[in-house]
Design an enzyme around this catalytic site. Structure first.
Site, PDB file in Angstrom:
ATOM      1  N   HIS A 242       0.820  -1.220   0.000  1.00 54.62           N
ATOM      2  CA  HIS A 242       0.000   0.000   0.000  1.00 54.62           C
ATOM      3  C   HIS A 242       0.858   1.277   0.000  1.00 54.62           C
ATOM      4  CE1 HIS A 242      -3.595  -2.333   1.262  1.00 54.62           C
ATOM      5  NE2 HIS A 242      -2.834  -2.896   2.159  1.00 54.62           N
TER       6      HIS A 242
HETATM    7  O1  RIB Z   1      -4.738   0.029   5.100  1.00 54.19           O
HETATM    8  C1  RIB Z   1      -3.371  -0.005   4.774  1.00 54.19           C
HETATM    9  C2  RIB Z   1      -2.611   1.007   5.579  1.00 54.19           C
HETATM   10  O2  RIB Z   1      -2.748   0.715   6.970  1.00 54.19           O
HETATM   11  C3  RIB Z   1      -1.097   0.957   5.312  1.00 54.19           C
HETATM   12  O3  RIB Z   1      -0.548   2.222   5.547  1.00 54.19           O
HETATM   13  C4  RIB Z   1      -0.612  -0.024   6.332  1.00 54.19           C
HETATM   14  O4  RIB Z   1       0.761   0.192   6.682  1.00 54.19           O
HETATM   15  C5  RIB Z   1      -1.485   0.315   7.504  1.00 54.19           C
HETATM   16  O5  RIB Z   1      -0.901   1.414   8.182  1.00 54.19           O
END
Ligand code: RIB
Ligand code: CA
Length: 320
Positions: A242
């Site tokens: 992500h």
């Molecule tokens: O939903 C994904 C996000 O939440 C990313 O930033 C992961 O590291 C968590 O922090």
């Protein structure tokens, strides 16, 4: 020198890849890293950030600790089941100890000092809950003039992950997210789950990272718990990076294809708490039915293989 960048982060396995992407990119001027609670508690996210920068040979980058909890309501849970108890699949011990002391300044003060000292506006990549960013803009509204863009990993257009409605970073502190996404006037690119899931990487990608040298091997060694989680989510061996998708946009503007929408955040206490409501209705700007706030850029698409290759090349040095 290229992009002047600050990363606000809750490492976190995908945060580790994102910080590596910035730290190992010669065309990025990584001014500082600020930690926030999130995937694991603040003491862990702060330690992980410092030790990751040490691994990348970037003890020149200051790290300051920020918020240990959300702005208003106490946070119901972290994401240890996804990232492991230490935030790095239980493998934080494989990282070197940090040689640079933690900043005595807190995260807001470090961000403010870096913004004020910069000779041009600075990009900030928040890749955890938005508590530090909301605090910065609330306490120092003048800081907004020195922020080029906020490139935020967060939200979902059509689905959530922490709940069916809400994505973890937004769900962890909806009030701070609403302040930043709705009430403030800083340019924002929001990178939602709908796109980050499509950018998932496979075993071959991870094997190339592991084979690229000691840094890549250590990074890949941090992914086991997180990779197992996404193998369950997808029903096949894939892993979602992500935060690296967001940092890729922060350091290579335009690599993600955005559309302009108003986005609201549900700050209620019901089942939709933390949901990002992306208003895709074609209404006139002055239409009274329009969502509150201002239009922001929402990343909706990219060249998926091109994005994966960009990140891998930067992490493995193929692009250095
Ligand atoms: O939903 C994904 C996000 O939440 C990313 O930033 C992961 O590291 C968590 O922090
Ligand atoms: Ca994160």
């Amino acid at each position: 020198m290229g992009t002047k960048l600050i990363i606000d982060t809750d490492p976190g396995v995908d945060d580790a890849l994102a910080i590596a992407l910035a730290a190992l990119s010669p065309d990025v001027d990584l001014l500082g890293v600020t930690s926030v609670f999130g995937n694991v508690p603040l003491d862990r996210t702060t330690s992980n950030a410092r030790r990751l920068l040490e691994l990348f040979g970037r003890a020149d980058v200051p790290v300051a600790a920020g918020a240990a909890r959300p702005l208003v309501y106490s946070k119901p849970r972290d994401a240890k089941e996804v990232h492991g108890g230490d935030g790095l699949s239980g493998h934080s011990y494989t990282l070197p100890e940090a040689t640079r002391p933690l900043e005595e300044r807190d995260a807001v003060r470090l961000m403010l000092d870096l913004l004020e000292a910069a000779d041009e506006p600075v990009t900030i990549a928040p890749i955890g809950p938005l508590t530090n960013i909301a605090a910065l803009l609330a306490a120092h509204p003048g800081a907004a003039a020195k922020i080029a863009r906020l490139v935020i990993m967060g939200g979902g257009v059509t689905f959530g992950n922490s709940t069916t409605a809400a994505e973890f970073n937004i769900w962890s502190d909806p009030e701070s997210a609403r302040r930043v996404l709705v009430e403030e006037d800083v340019p924002v690119v929001l990178v939602p789950l709908d796109l980050t899931h499509r950018c998932a990487v496979d075993a071959d990608w991870l094997a190339k990272l592991a084979a690229s040298g000691p840094i890549g091997a250590t990074l890949e060694g941090l992914t086991s718990t997180y990779r197992q989680h996404y193998t369950r989510v997808f029903g096949e061996d894939r892993m979602v990076m992500h935060d690296a998708v967001a940092v890729a946009e922060a350091i290579s503007p335009g690599i993600l294809h955005t559309e302009t929408y108003r986005v609201d955040v549900d700050c209620g206490l019901g089942p939709a708490r933390g949901q990002t409501l992306v208003d895709r209705r074609r209404l006139g700007e002055d239409d009274p039915q329009f969502s509150p706030g201002r239009p922001i850029e929402v990343a909706m698409d990219t060249d998926l293989d091109g994005l994966r290759g960009f990140v891998l090349d930067r992490l493995t040095g193929a692009a250095r």
